[in-house]
Each structure stands twice: as structure tokens, then as C-alpha cells.
Scaffold this motif. Structure first.
Motif, PDB file in Angstrom:
ATOM      1  N   GLN A 299       0.847  -1.187   0.000  1.00 54.70           N
ATOM      2  CA  GLN A 299       0.000   0.000   0.000  1.00 54.70           C
ATOM      3  C   GLN A 299       0.888   1.245   0.000  1.00 54.70           C
ATOM      4  OE1 GLN A 299      -3.066  -0.016   2.969  1.00 54.70           O
ATOM      5  NE2 GLN A 299      -3.600   2.142   2.661  1.00 54.70           N
ATOM      6  N   VAL A 300       0.894   1.922  -1.140  1.00 52.85           N
ATOM      7  CA  VAL A 300       1.736   3.109  -1.299  1.00 52.85           C
ATOM      8  C   VAL A 300       1.132   4.302  -0.573  1.00 52.85           C
ATOM      9  CG1 VAL A 300       2.761   4.686  -2.989  1.00 52.85           C
ATOM     10  CG2 VAL A 300       2.570   2.245  -3.510  1.00 52.85           C
ATOM     11  N   SER A 301      -0.195   4.421  -0.652  1.00 54.95           N
ATOM     12  CA  SER A 301      -0.904   5.527  -0.012  1.00 54.95           C
ATOM     13  C   SER A 301      -2.321   5.057   0.310  1.00 54.95           C
ATOM     14  CB  SER A 301      -0.946   6.750  -0.940  1.00 54.95           C
ATOM     15  OG  SER A 301      -1.731   6.475  -2.094  1.00 54.95           O
ATOM     16  N   ASP A 302      -3.133   5.962   0.840  1.00 51.82           N
ATOM     17  CA  ASP A 302      -4.519   5.604   1.133  1.00 51.82           C
ATOM     18  C   ASP A 302      -5.284   5.237  -0.124  1.00 51.82           C
ATOM     19  OD1 ASP A 302      -4.084   6.064   3.803  1.00 51.82           O
ATOM     20  OD2 ASP A 302      -4.912   8.110   3.780  1.00 51.82           O
ATOM     21  N   GLN A 303      -4.792   5.694  -1.280  1.00 49.19           N
ATOM     22  CA  GLN A 303      -5.510   5.451  -2.520  1.00 49.19           C
ATOM     23  C   GLN A 303      -4.898   4.362  -3.393  1.00 49.19           C
ATOM     24  OE1 GLN A 303      -5.535   9.657  -3.932  1.00 49.19           O
ATOM     25  NE2 GLN A 303      -7.767   9.406  -4.045  1.00 49.19           N
ATOM     26  N   ILE A 304      -3.595   4.150  -3.330  1.00 46.06           N
ATOM     27  CA  ILE A 304      -2.908   3.281  -4.289  1.00 46.06           C
ATOM     28  C   ILE A 304      -2.272   2.082  -3.591  1.00 46.06           C
ATOM     29  CG2 ILE A 304      -1.056   3.112  -5.984  1.00 46.06           C
ATOM     30  CD1 ILE A 304      -1.497   6.057  -6.611  1.00 46.06           C
ATOM     31  N   THR A 305      -2.526   0.903  -4.124  1.00 51.86           N
ATOM     32  CA  THR A 305      -1.886  -0.335  -3.683  1.00 51.86           C
ATOM     33  C   THR A 305      -1.308  -1.040  -4.903  1.00 51.86           C
ATOM     34  OG1 THR A 305      -3.483  -0.589  -1.880  1.00 51.86           O
ATOM     35  CG2 THR A 305      -2.169  -2.517  -2.458  1.00 51.86           C
ATOM     36  N   LEU A 306      -0.057  -1.479  -4.799  1.00 56.05           N
ATOM     37  CA  LEU A 306       0.638  -2.177  -5.881  1.00 56.05           C
ATOM     38  C   LEU A 306       0.698  -3.672  -5.590  1.00 56.05           C
ATOM     39  CD1 LEU A 306       3.647   0.271  -6.459  1.00 56.05           C
ATOM     40  CD2 LEU A 306       1.415   0.256  -7.609  1.00 56.05           C
ATOM     41  N   ASP A 350      -4.281  -1.072  -7.584  1.00 55.59           N
ATOM     42  CA  ASP A 350      -5.626  -0.626  -7.227  1.00 55.59           C
ATOM     43  C   ASP A 350      -5.588   0.869  -6.955  1.00 55.59           C
ATOM     44  OD1 ASP A 350      -6.560  -3.173  -7.410  1.00 55.59           O
ATOM     45  OD2 ASP A 350      -7.212  -3.351  -5.326  1.00 55.59           O
ATOM     46  N   TYR A 351      -6.605   1.566  -7.419  1.00 57.65           N
ATOM     47  CA  TYR A 351      -6.745   3.002  -7.136  1.00 57.65           C
ATOM     48  C   TYR A 351      -8.100   3.212  -6.469  1.00 57.65           C
ATOM     49  CZ  TYR A 351      -7.529   7.985  -7.828  1.00 57.65           C
ATOM     50  OH  TYR A 351      -7.825   9.311  -7.631  1.00 57.65           O
ATOM     51  N   ARG A 352      -8.083   3.548  -5.190  1.00 63.83           N
ATOM     52  CA  ARG A 352      -9.304   3.770  -4.426  1.00 63.83           C
ATOM     53  C   ARG A 352      -9.779   5.200  -4.658  1.00 63.83           C
ATOM     54  NH1 ARG A 352     -11.868   1.220  -0.181  1.00 63.83           N
ATOM     55  NH2 ARG A 352     -13.034   2.573   1.251  1.00 63.83           N
ATOM     56  N   ARG A 353     -10.771   5.338  -5.519  1.00 66.01           N
ATOM     57  CA  ARG A 353     -11.256   6.663  -5.890  1.00 66.01           C
ATOM     58  C   ARG A 353     -12.118   7.284  -4.790  1.00 66.01           C
ATOM     59  NH1 ARG A 353     -12.526  11.010  -6.517  1.00 66.01           N
ATOM     60  NH2 ARG A 353     -13.127  12.185  -8.385  1.00 66.01           N
ATOM     61  N   SER A 354     -12.917   6.445  -4.143  1.00 68.72           N
ATOM     62  CA  SER A 354     -13.795   6.909  -3.070  1.00 68.72           C
ATOM     63  C   SER A 354     -14.206   5.701  -2.246  1.00 68.72           C
ATOM     64  CB  SER A 354     -15.029   7.604  -3.662  1.00 68.72           C
ATOM     65  OG  SER A 354     -15.814   6.680  -4.397  1.00 68.72           O
ATOM     66  N   ASP A 355     -15.035   5.926  -1.224  1.00 65.33           N
ATOM     67  CA  ASP A 355     -15.513   4.803  -0.427  1.00 65.33           C
ATOM     68  C   ASP A 355     -16.331   3.830  -1.281  1.00 65.33           C
ATOM     69  OD1 ASP A 355     -14.300   5.822   1.814  1.00 65.33           O
ATOM     70  OD2 ASP A 355     -16.117   6.773   2.602  1.00 65.33           O
ATOM     71  N   ALA A 356     -16.951   4.343  -2.343  1.00 63.78           N
ATOM     72  CA  ALA A 356     -17.815   3.509  -3.170  1.00 63.78           C
ATOM     73  C   ALA A 356     -17.087   2.860  -4.343  1.00 63.78           C
ATOM     74  CB  ALA A 356     -18.990   4.330  -3.698  1.00 63.78           C
ATOM     75  N   TRP A 357     -16.054   3.488  -4.871  1.00 67.26           N
ATOM     76  CA  TRP A 357     -15.429   3.019  -6.101  1.00 67.26           C
ATOM     77  C   TRP A 357     -13.925   2.791  -5.943  1.00 67.26           C
ATOM     78  CZ3 TRP A 357     -17.895   1.281 -10.289  1.00 67.26           C
ATOM     79  CH2 TRP A 357     -19.231   1.657 -10.467  1.00 67.26           C
ATOM     80  N   THR A 358     -13.476   1.632  -6.442  1.00 69.97           N
ATOM     81  CA  THR A 358     -12.051   1.323  -6.577  1.00 69.97           C
ATOM     82  C   THR A 358     -11.821   0.834  -8.001  1.00 69.97           C
ATOM     83  OG1 THR A 358     -11.811   0.706  -4.244  1.00 69.97           O
ATOM     84  CG2 THR A 358     -10.131  -0.090  -5.769  1.00 69.97           C
ATOM     85  N   PHE A 359     -10.782   1.376  -8.647  1.00 70.20           N
ATOM     86  CA  PHE A 359     -10.435   0.979 -10.008  1.00 70.20           C
ATOM     87  C   PHE A 359      -9.091   0.258 -10.000  1.00 70.20           C
ATOM     88  CE2 PHE A 359     -13.080   4.759 -10.236  1.00 70.20           C
ATOM     89  CZ  PHE A 359     -14.102   4.327 -11.075  1.00 70.20           C
ATOM     90  N   ARG A 360      -8.906  -0.633 -10.962  1.00 69.18           N
ATOM     91  CA  ARG A 360      -7.668  -1.418 -10.980  1.00 69.18           C
ATOM     92  C   ARG A 360      -7.250  -1.744 -12.416  1.00 69.18           C
ATOM     93  NH1 ARG A 360     -11.541  -4.259  -8.208  1.00 69.18           N
ATOM     94  NH2 ARG A 360     -10.375  -3.740  -6.331  1.00 69.18           N
ATOM     95  N   ALA A 361      -5.971  -2.097 -12.551  1.00 70.67           N
ATOM     96  CA  ALA A 361      -5.415  -2.483 -13.850  1.00 70.67           C
ATOM     97  C   ALA A 361      -4.230  -3.399 -13.616  1.00 70.67           C
ATOM     98  CB  ALA A 361      -4.990  -1.251 -14.653  1.00 70.67           C
ATOM     99  N   GLY A 362      -3.913  -4.209 -14.621  1.00 67.27           N
ATOM    100  CA  GLY A 362      -2.787  -5.120 -14.481  1.00 67.27           C
ATOM    101  C   GLY A 362      -2.335  -5.672 -15.810  1.00 67.27           C
ATOM    102  N   ILE A 363      -1.161  -6.273 -15.799  1.00 70.35           N
ATOM    103  CA  ILE A 363      -0.597  -6.912 -16.981  1.00 70.35           C
ATOM    104  C   ILE A 363       0.105  -8.189 -16.529  1.00 70.35           C
ATOM    105  CG2 ILE A 363       1.552  -5.574 -16.839  1.00 70.35           C
ATOM    106  CD1 ILE A 363       1.625  -5.637 -19.915  1.00 70.35           C
ATOM    107  N   ALA A 364       0.044  -9.210 -17.365  1.00 71.75           N
ATOM    108  CA  ALA A 364       0.687 -10.478 -17.030  1.00 71.75           C
ATOM    109  C   ALA A 364       1.314 -11.087 -18.269  1.00 71.75           C
ATOM    110  CB  ALA A 364      -0.331 -11.448 -16.426  1.00 71.75           C
ATOM    111  N   TYR A 365       2.367 -11.839 -18.041  1.00 72.97           N
ATOM    112  CA  TYR A 365       3.012 -12.616 -19.103  1.00 72.97           C
ATOM    113  C   TYR A 365       3.003 -14.071 -18.673  1.00 72.97           C
ATOM    114  CZ  TYR A 365       6.492 -14.473 -22.314  1.00 72.97           C
ATOM    115  OH  TYR A 365       7.140 -15.225 -23.269  1.00 72.97           O
TER     116      TYR A 365
END
Length: 446
Positions: A299-306, A350-365
Motif C-alpha cells: 500500500q503506497v498511499s490511502d488510494q494506491i496499492t501495488l 488498485d486506485y481507491r477513488r472513493s468509499d464507493a469506487w475502486t479501479f484497478r489495472a494489471g498486466i501479465a506474461y
């Protein structure tokens, strides 16, 4: 003559049986990675360390110690595989051009369900049970294509019931253990039989031609089906230092003892009068690969987790497929597979936009278990693949959440293929394949 024909027919039968390794677009070999929609949104990066809902039962049962109370999770994944084949050459057993098209739409649309339940027993002990499909696929070639002697239709799946427990040793260390109960069902494995080519190879062209048996002129069909049970385990550990979590998980291989039937149609009298190509009971074994995962979440910050993950699957356990027949006059049929162990790497956020919404993205090989064009049966023309994933969580209330994900899987523009089938036909060319996977999940806490 009878014994030589028998050797040929058992080689033909195992071509159909290689459907035990059909293509699956979501992971190497025919593994199914989609075991929860939340993890799908970042390409399952950090799977063994995520531990944010009950799907952790599959990825690392130790992660249940991060959950509170009771919850139920159910998800569904729609997997649309698109695959095209471009022919360079295709010949039958005597070198004549194979008639037919290039296979049609080979990949199929399939739906993959998951369900998980978690219950906290006390501050240290947690219980859960998962229902998932860790392996499975559906493929289909046109009945009149050049592939008809090597593959027509395949439909199989493995359902896993996984009762699991987790124990919180202290504030940092948690341990988990689960039982994997596999039920494997092969619904349909089929291919055409070139009785003309078989006759030419084992009798002589003059005799065969006089009976109307020449290559590509006297086709029959074989269809295999069967099922069986197998048992294994999952063991994991989670190390939680607050902002950083490290997860390690091991899923054992599972031995499946399969029994079923072989059914034949349009068998020429020359063979049926000798008791060959008759409907028969069959048995076989399949050992699913083991898997070792090492994951991290920070968890990098309250909003971002890697997230990051490395998983190795031991596909080298699947080196051959052996089919046994109840008919005492028919020897075992053996098809070499020569799969190799493969590695998967993924990163996501993960990007926690608000209490209601979290957005995420990823890549895999994801490496292929089949490493060259000669070890790609047409039911599994596998290749290294790249995942691109997006997802979101919508928390509608304190007890309810919805997860959505989209994954695009690319298998490359050119997957070379060079395969000689059990009936002497040879096909050379390349595949182009991709898959689009949509996932939806509902989580209810109570």
C-alpha cells in the motif's frame, strides 16, 4: 494382418484422447486462472497476498484471517476465444492433399463460475469452502476440415470443492490449509477415422481399393467420454506487516482415475469382423500440475496499492497420455505430450477513488506449456500469452459489493504448428488467437 491393424487403430484412438489437453485462453496448458472477478481486474497480480474477499480460499487460504464475520462471493466469467488457422500444407497418409477448410471458428464461448463462503470462528480460526473450475475448455473444428482426423470436438472440465481453514499465529503470520476434491468430466472428445489410410498402411492398396477403402474416401468417427475423482491439497502462508503483505501458496498435483467409453461409427466390415473399432470401455489417468505462487501487496498511499506475483506450474508431470481398453486384444494407446513447467509473471495496481469506487489495472506474461510447433496438438495450440486487464469495485452498502473486470489475452500473431497425426496425416501452418474475458462478481457480508 489383424495384429498390425490393431497397432494402427490404437494410435488412432489416442488422437481423440488428446482432448485431455485442449486449449484454454486464460492460462497455459488448460488451466483456468479466473477464480474471482476482483483479482481478474489486475491480472491476478498479488493473488496469494490480496486476501480482500473469500476468493482467497483458492489463491491462499491463509488470507482468510484478514476477513471478518461471514461472507459469500459468487462470480461468473465469460470467455470468448477467437482462433484462426492459416494452412501452409496438409497431406494425408500417402502424401495427397487433404480436402477441407482450415477449421472454422476453433475457439468457443464458455462460462466459468466460482463461489466461496467464509466464516470467522474466533479471533484466530477461520473456515471457508470454495467451488471452482481450475481446469477446463471447449474447442470445435468443422467436421469437414483438414483437422478432422486429429481433432473435431472437445468438451471437458474439472470442478473443485475446497473446504479450508486458516489460523492466525500472531499479528504478522497466518497459515492456511485446504483440501481439493476434484471431479473431472470429459463430455466429448471426437475425431474422424480415415479407414482408407489405415487399410492402405496395414493391408495393401489393391485389396483396400477393391473394397472401396482409399485415403479420405471411407471416413468413420470415434468419440470418447469419461469421468473420475481425484484429491489434493492447498497450503499457504501470509505475512502481514500492515502496509506490505507477502503471500506464498502451494497447490498440489491431483491424480485423476478416469473411466468411460469409446464409441465408433461407420466402421468398415474389414475391421468390424476382426473385433476392431468396436464400442468399448476405457480407463485412463491424468495428473494435474502442481502450482507454487509467491505474491506481494504494498500500500503506497490511502488510494494506491501495488501488486506483484510469480507462479510456476509443474506441467512436466503431463508427459504422456495413456488409454487402456477393456478389450484384451487391444493394447494400451500412448500419445506423447511433452509439456514443460511454465512461469507466469504479473503486476497490477488498485486506485481507491472513493468509499464507493475502486479501479484497478494489471498486466501479465504467461509462458506456454507447449514449447515448440511439434508439441502442439490441435486441441491445444498453445503459445506464450500476454494479459491486459481492467477492473472496478462498486461498494453499494456496508454489506454488498460488485466487482467487474475485462481481460484481453493475446497469444501472438503467429503460433507455428507442424503435427503428424496418428493416421499419418500431416498439417503445417500457424494459428492466430486472442480471447476476451468479461467477469462479474457479487460479495455479501453478514
Amino acid at each position: 494382418m489383424s495384429h498390425s491393424i490393431l497397432r494402427c487403430c490404437t494410435a488412432v484412438l489416442v488422437v481423440g484422447a488428446t482432448a485431455a489437453i485442449p486449449i484454454a485462453a486464460s492460462a497455459a496448458g488448460f488451466a483456468v486462472s479466473h477464480q474471482g472477478a476482483r483479482g481478474a481486474g489486475h491480472a491476478f497480480a498479488g493473488g496469494a497476498a490480496l486476501a480482500e474477499d473469500a476468493s482467497t480460499i483458492f489463491f491462499n487460504p491463509a488470507g482468510m484471517t484478514r476477513l471478518e464475520g461471514r461472507e459469500f462471493v459468487i462470480s461468473l466469467h465469460g470467455n470468448d476465444v477467437r482462433m484462426d488457422f492459416t494452412k501452409d500444407s496438409a497431406t494425408d497418409a500417402i502424401g495427397q492433399p487433404l480436402s477441407g477448410g482450415e477449421g472454422g471458428r476453433i475457439g468457443q464461448l464458455s462460462f466459468i463460475p466460482n463461489a466461496y463462503y467464509h466464516q470467522q470462528i474466533n479471533d484466530q480460526l477461520h473456515f471457508g469452502v470454495g467451488l471452482s473450475v481450475p481446469f477446463g475448455s471447449r474447442t470445435k473444428y468443422d467436421s469437414d476440415s483438414i483437422f478432422r482426423y486429429q481433432a473435431l470436438e472437445s468438451d471437458l472440465g474439472i470442478i473443485n470443492l475446497a473446504p479450508s481453514i486458516a489460523y492466525k499465529v500472531n499479528d504478522v503470520v497466518s497459515l492456511g490449509l485446504g483440501l481439493n476434491i476434484h471431479y473431472m468430466e470429459i463430455s466429448t472428445l471426437s475425431n474422424a477415422l480415415d479407414f482408407g489410410a489405415i487399410c492402405f498402411a496395414q493391408v495393401d492398396p489393391t485389396t483396400c481399393s477393391a473394397q472401396g477403402l482409399s485415403p479420405q474416401s471411407a471416413d468413420g468417427r470415434v468419440e470418447l467420454s469419461g469421468d473420475g475423482m481425484g484429491y489434493g491439497f492447498t497450503a499457504g502462508a501470509l505475512f502481514d506487516w500492515g502496509e506490505t503483505r507477502l503471500g506464498v501458496n502451494y497447490r498440489s498435483s491431483v491424480d485423476h482415475d478416469l473411466s468411460g467409453k469409446a464409441r465408433f461409427s461407420d466402421v468398415p466390415t474389414l475391421f468390424s469382423t476382426q473385433g476392431l473399432f468396436i464400442d468399448d470401455r476405457i480407463t485412463s489417468e491424468f495428473e494435474s500440475p502442481d502450482a507454487l505462487s509467491l505474491s506481494i501487496a504494498h500500500q503506497v498511499s490511502d488510494q494506491i496499492t501495488l501488486f506483484g506475483d510469480y507462479t510456476r506450474m509443474g506441467w512436466q508431470s503431463f508427459d504422456e497420455l495413456r488409454v487402456e481398453f477393456d478389450n484384451p486384444n487391444q493394447p494400451d494407446s500412448v500419445e506423447p505430450i511433452n509439456f514443460q513447467s511454465q512461469d507466469r509473471y504479473s503486476i497490477g495496481l488498485d486506485y481507491r477513488r472513493s468509499d464507493a469506487w475502486t479501479f484497478r489495472a494489471g498486466i501479465a506474461y504467461d509462458e506456454s506449456a507447449a514449447r515448440d510447433r511439434f508439441n502442439r496438438p490441435p486441441r491445444t495450440p498453445d503459445n506464450d500469452r500476454t494479459w491486459l486487464a481492467l477492473g472496478a469495485t462498486w461498494q453499494t452498502s456496508e454489506s454488498s459489493e460488485w466487482d467487474f473486470a475485462y481481460v484481453h489475452v493475446m497469444l501472438g500473431d503467429d503460433t507455428p504448428f507442424d503435427r503428424t497425426g496418428g493416421q499419418g496425416d500431416r498439417i503445417v501452418g500457424s494459428y492466430e488467437a486472442a480471447a476476451n474475458i468479461l467477469s462479474a462478481q457479487y460479495r455479501y457480508r453478514f
